[in-house]
Design a protein around this motif. Structure first.
Motif, mmCIF file in Angstrom:
data_model
loop_
_atom_site.group_PDB
_atom_site.id
_atom_site.type_symbol
_atom_site.label_atom_id
_atom_site.label_comp_id
_atom_site.label_asym_id
_atom_site.label_seq_id
_atom_site.Cartn_x
_atom_site.Cartn_y
_atom_site.Cartn_z
ATOM 1 N N UNK A 165 0.786 -1.241 0.000
ATOM 2 C CA UNK A 165 0.000 0.000 0.000
ATOM 3 C C UNK A 165 0.820 1.294 0.000
ATOM 4 N N UNK A 166 2.036 1.330 0.579
ATOM 5 C CA UNK A 166 2.809 2.580 0.449
ATOM 6 C C UNK A 166 2.969 3.000 -1.013
ATOM 7 N N UNK A 167 3.058 2.011 -1.913
ATOM 8 C CA UNK A 167 3.232 2.333 -3.342
ATOM 9 C C UNK A 167 1.981 2.119 -4.175
ATOM 10 N N UNK A 168 1.072 1.281 -3.696
ATOM 11 C CA UNK A 168 -0.089 0.946 -4.533
ATOM 12 C C UNK A 168 -1.420 1.350 -3.914
ATOM 13 N N UNK A 169 -1.383 2.011 -2.768
ATOM 14 C CA UNK A 169 -2.589 2.623 -2.218
ATOM 15 C C UNK A 169 -3.627 1.663 -1.668
ATOM 16 N N UNK A 170 -4.863 2.057 -1.828
ATOM 17 C CA UNK A 170 -5.996 1.324 -1.254
ATOM 18 C C UNK A 170 -6.985 1.014 -2.374
ATOM 19 N N UNK A 172 -10.176 0.963 -2.969
ATOM 20 C CA UNK A 172 -11.277 1.865 -3.313
ATOM 21 C C UNK A 172 -10.790 3.102 -4.033
ATOM 22 N N UNK A 173 -9.555 3.482 -3.792
ATOM 23 C CA UNK A 173 -9.015 4.707 -4.413
ATOM 24 C C UNK A 173 -8.386 4.432 -5.784
ATOM 25 N N UNK A 218 -15.286 3.325 2.606
ATOM 26 C CA UNK A 218 -14.016 2.756 3.104
ATOM 27 C C UNK A 218 -14.068 1.242 2.914
ATOM 28 N N UNK A 431 -0.023 5.337 0.440
ATOM 29 C CA UNK A 431 0.342 6.495 -0.373
ATOM 30 C C UNK A 431 1.496 7.283 0.263
ATOM 31 N N UNK A 435 -1.890 8.228 4.980
ATOM 32 C CA UNK A 435 -2.758 7.716 6.023
ATOM 33 C C UNK A 435 -2.350 6.283 6.354
#
Lengths: 523, 487
Positions: A165-170, A172-173, A218, A431, A435
Motif C-alpha cells: 500500500x505505500x506504493x499501490x494505495x488502497x 477503493x481509491x 471505506x 500512499x 494515512x
C-alpha cells in the motif's frame, strides 16, 4: 429449492448446466470461513453455515447477470454475488436467496499499458492479473487477503489494504470506469465508460458528481447494492526487475531474489518511537512495504509450518517491530534508497535484524512481491479474523492497538483465543504515509464452540471500545444491527445509507445482510 | 414566498450587516465571465459559521427559495456555475468563513474554510515547510476549497493518487439542511475528541459503506454546501531542478512524459503549447506574442526534486535514470532559443497569480476542458485545429497518476469586440459538441455545455444522478439549473 417454473426461467438465462438447486450444491455453498462467529454475533447458533440458498447460479456475462437480477426482482428473491468467495461476506442472510457465483466471468478484458490500468471480470485473481501486467513492467494493488482473491471484489465490494500500500494505495481509491448491474437490473457504467460515443475505462468520476461515492465507501457494499461485472483498476510501476523464478516444492519454494530488493526488520523502543520511524521512512517515499506487525506476526511471516513458527520465538521479544522492504528498477535507484535507509537507521537509532541476526528464506521476497504474507496468519490455528480496521493517522492506529492489548489479554486468559501476547496487529501506511490503517488479527479455533463464542465476544467488546473512546470505525460495521448502533455516533450516517439502499434497490433484492436494509429489519 | 418574512428570518440568522440587497451587489452576482446570463438574486448573505448555513438551507426548504453557494469574492468566475438560473435565489457567500482551522505538519494535512484563498494559504504553508497540491498557477483570490471540490487538475500527477485528491474529509450541509461530516471526520466523537485520540481527518473514505465526499465533489454546489475541508499536503522540497523540452511533435512529448510518470520520476509535469506557456511566463500581449514566436509548438516542463541531506543524491539518481530513458526512446528535443529562467517556471508552478494568466493575451478567454486517454490526445488537437482557424492555447495535464489526461483548449479574445464574442460563443458550443461526438469526456459539465454533456451520456447515468439528488437535496433548493437535475 426453487419452484419448478422459476428454476426454468433461470435455466433459460444461463443454461441448464449453470444452475443447481440441489441439496448437495446449495449446502456446500452455505459454508464459508468465519461464518460461525458471525452467526454468533448475530445471536444465531455458531455453526459454520449460513442460510442455505435456493440455488447457485453461474452467469457468464453482464447481460446474464442483468437478466438474473431482473428475475430476482420479479419473484422477490434475494441475490448474493460472489467472485473468488473468501469469507462470510459472500454468504446469503436468508434462505429466500440465490447465490450468483461469478466464476465463469474470468477474463482480463484489457491491459491498457499507455493509460496504466487493467480491466477485469470478477473471477480474475490478483495473481493472474499481476502475472500479465508484469510483462509490461507494471504492477497491481493486491489486498492483504492475498493473490488468490478477486481484484474486482476488493476494488468494488470489500476493503482494500495491502502489503504494498505505500506504493499501490488502497483498492477503493484505485477504481476507474466500472460496470455495475444495479439491484433493479439496469446496467450503470461509471464515468467515461458511460459515454455514448467511444466509451472507455480511464475515469470513474462524473459527469459532475462521482457515483463511486454511492458504489462503496471505506469498505464496500458486499453485494448489498447490485453486482459489479467489470472494473478498471490503476496499474503501478513494478517495483524491481520482473523476472520471477520459483523452483522446488511447497511450502518453501526457492525463489531467485531480484537484484534490487532488500528487507529491513527493526525494533522500535516504544509506540512513540515507532510512530516517528514509520512517518519518517514514509516521508522519504522509498518503501514498497512499510508495515508494523506485532512480534508474533513477524514470527509468522517468516514461518511456513507450525513447527517453524516455534523456531522463531526469538522474534517474540521484539517491542514494536517495523518491516520495511525497498525495491528498485535500477541500480542508481537502489543505491539511493539504501543510502536513505542507512541515513534513517542512524537518525532513528534503529538496527536491521535482517542480514545481521536473521536471513529470511528467499520465498519471503516472492511473497512480498506477490502480497502473499497474509496467509501466514492461518498457520497458528487455521482460524483467524481481524478486529479493528480503523484508518487515519499513525497516532490513532497505534493508540487503538495499545488500548486493545489489555482487552485481548483478557480473552487470552480465558483460553478462548490464541496467545499472541495480546499484541496481534498489522498496520500499514498508504500512499507514502498519507494515512494508515491498523487491524488486529486474532487467532481462534473454528471447531471449538467456546473459542468461536469468545472470538465473537472479543470482537463486540473491541468494537464498543473503539466507539466509546473515539478510536475510529472498525472494518466490519455492516448489517442493520451494527449500522443502527454506530449511526447515531457518526452523524446519523445510517439514515443516508438507508436512503441510498431504498432508492437504488426498491424491492430489497440485493442481499443486505452485510450492508443495510432499505427498511430497518428488512434483511 | 413572503419577502418580508424571508428577510426577517435571514437577518435573525446572520445579522443585518451580513445581508445585502444593494442593486450593485445583486447585479454583480447575476453575471460572470462565461456566456451564461444569470438572474438577479434576491440578496447576498454572508454566513459566519456552519450553523448559520444549516439554518439558511433549512429556511430555504421551508420558504421555498433557492440557495447558491459561492466560496470566495473573486471576480474571476468563468464557468457560470454560480449564476442564479431561477427566480427566488439567494447567494450564500462563504467568503467570510475564511479561517485556516489547523495545519498539521506531521500528518501533512490542512483544514480550511471555504473563504480561504490561495494567496492566503500558500505562504503560511511554505513557512511550515509544506506545500499545497496546486492547480496550474491558480488565481490568488480563488477559494482553495472550491478548487478541490471542482476536481481541478493538480500539476504533480504522481501525487494524484485518486481523482479526488487533494480533497480529504469535509463538513457539509446537505440540501435538507442536515449537517454531516465525511470520511473519518464523521466520528465517533467530535473533531476535538477525535484529535485528542490522534486522528487527523486524513482518510476521506466512508463513513463505512459509502463515500459522500465523492458525490459532493463535482456537484457544483447542488447537493450540499461544504463548510470546511481537509486537504492533503506535501513536504516542500529543498532542491528543485527544472527541465523544459520542446518539440513540434506532440507525440514525442507525450511519449516522454509517459515514461517519467510511469516510474514516478518527477514532481510537477505539464504540457503546454507555445501560447499558453507564454501566457504563464509573460504579463502583456506584446511580450507574450514575442515569446510565442520563439518557442516551439509543444513544451514539456517537469521538475525533479530532493529534500534534506540526501537531496543531491536523489537529484543525481533521477537525472541518471531519466537520461537513460530519453536515450532509449531515441527522442531529440530542443532547448528554448530564448532564455527562460528556472525561477520563472518555478514561480508559475509554485505561486498563485493575481489576475488569471489565461486573460493576459487578449483580456478574455473561454476554455474547453475535458478528460481523455493517452492515445486520443492528438486526435482532439487535430479536431480543434480543423475547426478553429485562430490560434489557441493548449494545456495537457496527466492526472490520477497517468491514467487519464485533462485537455484544455483556451480561446483568447478581446471582450470589447461583439462580433468576436459572438463567434467565440458559437465556436465553443460547436467544437464542444464535435469533441463530445468524438468521445471527449466532459467530466466537469459547466453551464454552456451541461445539456450537451448529458445528452452524450447513458440514461442510466442521468437516472442514477437524479436519485442521488433526490436523497441529498429532495426539494431542489441548492443551485437549481446546474448539471442534469432540472430536466
Amino acid at each position: 429449492m426453487l419452484e419448478k417454473e422459476i428454476l426454468k426461467e433461470f435455466q433459460d438465462i444461463v443454461g441448464v448446466e449453470n444452475i443447481d438447486d440441489g441439496e448437495v450444491m446449495t449446502n456446500a455453498y452455505a459454508y464459508n470461513w468465519c461464518i460461525e462467529f458471525v452467526n454468533y454475533m448475530e445471536d444465531k447458533e455458531p455453526i459454520p453455515f449460513s442460510p442455505i440458498p435456493k440455488a447457485v447460479i453461474l452467469p457468464s456475462s453482464t447481460e446474464e447477470v442483468q437478466k438474473v437480477v431482473q428475475l430476482c426482482n420479479k419473484y422477490r428473491i434475494k441475490f448474493k454475488a460472489q467472485s473468488t468467495g473468501l469469507g462470510p461476506w459472500n454468504q446469503p442472510s436468508t434462505d429466500n436467496s440465490v447465490i450468483l457465483d461469478l466464476r465463469r466471468m474470468n477474463k482480463i478484458v484489457k491491459i491498457d499499458v499507455k493509460n496504466l490500468y487493467a480491466v477485469v471480470e470478477p473471477y480474475v485473481s490478483g495473481a493472474q492479473l499481476q502475472a500479465e501486467t508484469m510483462k509490461y513492467g507494471l504492477n497491481i494493488h493486491m489486498p492483504g487477503a492475498g493473490p488468490m482473491a478477486s481484484t474486482l471484489a476488493s476494488h468494488t465490494s470489500m476493503a482494500g489494504p495491502g502489503f504494498t500500500s505505500p506504493q499501490t494505495g488502497y483498492s477503493a481509491r484505485n477504481v476507474l470506469g466500472t460496470e455495475w448491474v444495479l439491484p433493479t437490473g439496469e446496467i450503470l457504467r461509471l464515468g467515461s465508460f458511460g459515454l455514448k460515443n467511444e466509451p472507455d475505462w480511464y475515469s470513474g468520476d462524473g459527469p459532475g458528481p462521482s457515483l463511486r461515492g454511492i458504489m462503496r465507501g471505506w469498505v464496500g457494499t458486499k453485494s448489498g447494492l447490485g453486482v459489479f461485472t467489470r472494473v478498471a483498476t490503476k496499474l503501478f510501476p513494478y517495483p524491481c526487475g520482473t523476472e520471477y523464478v520459483l523452483k522446488g516444492h511447497s511450502p518453501i519454494y526457492d525463489f531467485k531474489i531480484p537484484d534490487f530488493i532488500r528487507a529491513y526488520v527493526v525494533d522500535c523502543k516504544n509506540f512513540k518511537h515507532l510512530e516517528k520511524s514509520f512517518i519518517r521512512i514514509e516521508e522519504e517515499e522509498i518503501a514498497l512495504i512499510c508495515s508494523h506487525m506485532s512480534s508474533y506476526a513477524v514470527m509468522a511471516i517468516f514461518s511456513y509450518t507450525l513447527e517453524s513458527l516455534m523456531d522463531k520465538i526469538a522474534f517474540g521479544s521484539m517491542k514494536s517491530p517495523l518491516v520495511i522492504v525497498i525495491a528498485a528498477r535500477t541500480k542508481r535507484e537502489f543505491d539511493y534508497k539504501q543510502k536513505v535507509m542507512d541515513y534513517l537507521m542512524k537518525e532513528l537509532n534503529l538496527i536491521n535484524i535482517i542480514g545481521t541476526k536473521y536471513e529470511p528464506e528467499s520465498l519471503f521476497y516472492a511473497e512480498c512481491l506477490r502480497t502473499n504474507l497474509g496467509y501466514h496468519g492461518f498457520i497458528a490455528t487455521g482460524g483467524f479474523q481481524s478486529a479493528k480496521g480503523q484508518c487515519d493517522s499513525a497516532a490513532l492506529c497505534l493508540r487503538a492497538e495499545m488500548k486493545n492489548k489489555p482487552l485481548k489479554q483478557k480473552y487470552i486468559e480465558k483460553g478462548v483465543i490464541a496467545n499472541d501476547f495480546g499484541e496481534g496487529a498489522w498496520m500499514t501506511s498508504y500512499e507514502s504515509g498519507h494515512f494508515f490503517h491498523m487491524e488486529a488479527p486474532t487467532f481462534f479455533d473454528q471447531t471449538n464452540v467456546e473459542s468461536v463464542k469468545g472470538m465473537g465476544e472479543y470482537m463486540e467488546e473491541s468494537n464498543q471500545m473503539d466507539l466509546l473512546k473515539h478510536l475510529g470505525v472498525p472494518f466490519f460495521i455492516e448489517g442493520d444491527h451494527l449500522h443502527n448502533h454506530w449511526g447515531p455516533h457518526l452523524m446519523n450516517y445510517h439514515n443516508w445509507l438507508r436512503k441510498i439502499k431504498k432508492i437504488f434497490d426498491p424491492n430489497g433484492v440485493s442481499d443486505s445482510g452485510f450492508y443495510i436494509s432499505g427498511n430497518e429489519g428488512d434483511v | 414566498m413572503n419577502n418580508d418574512n424571508f428577510l426577517q428570518n435571514l437577518t435573525k440568522i446572520c445579522g443585518s450587516q451580513n445581508i445585502s440587497q444593494d442593486p450593485k451587489d445583486l447585479k454583480d452576482y447575476s453575471k460572470d465571465l462565461s456566456f451564461l446570463k444569470g438572474k438577479s438574486p434576491l440578496c447576498i448573505v454572508w454566513p459566519s459559521k456552519s450553523q448559520d448555513v444549516t439554518k439558511i438551507v433549512k429556511l430555504a426548504n421551508n420558504l421555498k427559495f433557492f440557495v447558491i453557494p459561492v466560496s470566495s469574492d473573486s471576480k474571476f468566475k468563468h464557468h457560470g456555475d454560480s449564476l442564479p438560473k431561477k427566480d427566488n435565489c439567494i447567494i450564500l457567500n462563504l467568503s467570510r468563513m475564511n479561517k485556516v482551522l489547523s495545519i498539521d505538519r506531521k500528518n501533512r494535512v490542512v483544514m480550511v474554510e471555504p473563504g480561504v484563498t490561495f494567496d492566503q494559504l500558500v505562504p503560511i504553508l511554505k513557512k511550515k515547510g509544506l506545500r499545497l497540491l496546486l492547480p496550474l498557477n491558480p488565481t490568488a483570490s480563488r477559494s482553495v476549497l472550491s478548487t478541490a471540490l471542482e476536481r481541478e487538475p493538480i500539476t504533480i500527477p504522481k501525487y494524484h493518487w485518486d481523482s479526488s485528491d487533494p480533497l480529504l474529509c469535509t463538513e457539509i450541509v446537505f440540501g435538507t439542511g442536515d449537517l454531516f461530516r465525511t470520511g473519518t471526520a464523521a466520528g465517533p466523537g467530535t473533531i476535538k475528541q477525535q484529535q485528542k485520540m490522534g486522528q487527523a481527518q486524513v482518510n476521506p473514505m466512508g463513513p463505512t459503506q459509502f463515500s459522500p465526499f465523492r458525490v459532493i465533489q463535482g456537484a457544483q454546489g447542488s447537493l450540499g454546501v461544504v463548510t470546511w475541508v481537509t486537504l492533503k499536503l506535501e513536504l516542500l522540497p529543498s532542491t528543485q531542478k527544472v527541465y523544459h523540452f520542446q518539440s513540434d511533435n506532440i507525440q514525442d512529448i507525450l511519449d516522454l512524459q509517459y515514461e517519467l510518470l510511469k516510474y514516478r520520476l518527477c514532481d510537477e509535469l505539464v504540457i503546454l503549447n507555445n501560447i499558453n506557456l507564454a501566457c504563464l511566463l509573460k504579463q502583456n500581449q506584446q511580450e507574450i506574442s514575442e515569446l510565442v514566436r520563439t518557442l516551439e509548438k509543444w513544451n514539456l516542463i517537469y521538475i525533479i526534486s530532493g529534500r534534506g541531506p540526501l537531496a543531491k543524491d536523489r537529484i543525481s539518481y533521477l537525472e541518471g535514470d531519466i537520461d537513460e530513458i530519453i536515450a532509449e526512446l531515441g527522442l531529440n528535443f530542443s532547448e528554448p532559443n530564448v532564455e527562460i529562467s528556472d525561477k520563472e517556471i518555478l514561480h508559475f508552478l509554485n505561486e498563485p497569480c493575481g489576475k488569471p494568466w489565461r486573460m493576459r493575451l487578449k483580456g478574455a478567454y473561454q476554455d474547453i476542458l475535458f478528460l481523455t486517454s493517452f492515445e486520443k490526445i492528438p486526435k482532439f488537437i487535430s479536431l480543434m485545429e480543423a475547426n478553429y482557424e485562430k490560434e489557441f492555447g493548449v494545456y495537457i495535464q496527466p492526472i490520477n497518476q497517468g491514467t487519464s489526461y485533462h485537455v484544455e483548449f483556451d480561446l483568447h479574445y478581446e471582450p470589447e469586440n461583439d462580433n468576436v464574442v459572438k463567434t467565440i460563443k458559437e465556436k465553443i458550443l460547436d467544437i464542444g459538441n464535435r469533441l463530445m461526438d468524438s468521445g471527449a469526456f466532459f467530466s466537469r459539465p459547466y453551464g454552456i455545455w451541461a445539456k450537451d454533456v448529458f445528452s452524450h451520456h447513458s440514461a442510466e447515468t442521468i437516472d442514477a444522478l437524479k436519485k442521488v439528488k433526490k436523497i441529498f437535496d429532495p426539494n431542489n433548493v441548492l443551485n437549481p439549473g446546474v448539471l442534469c437535475f432540472d430536466d
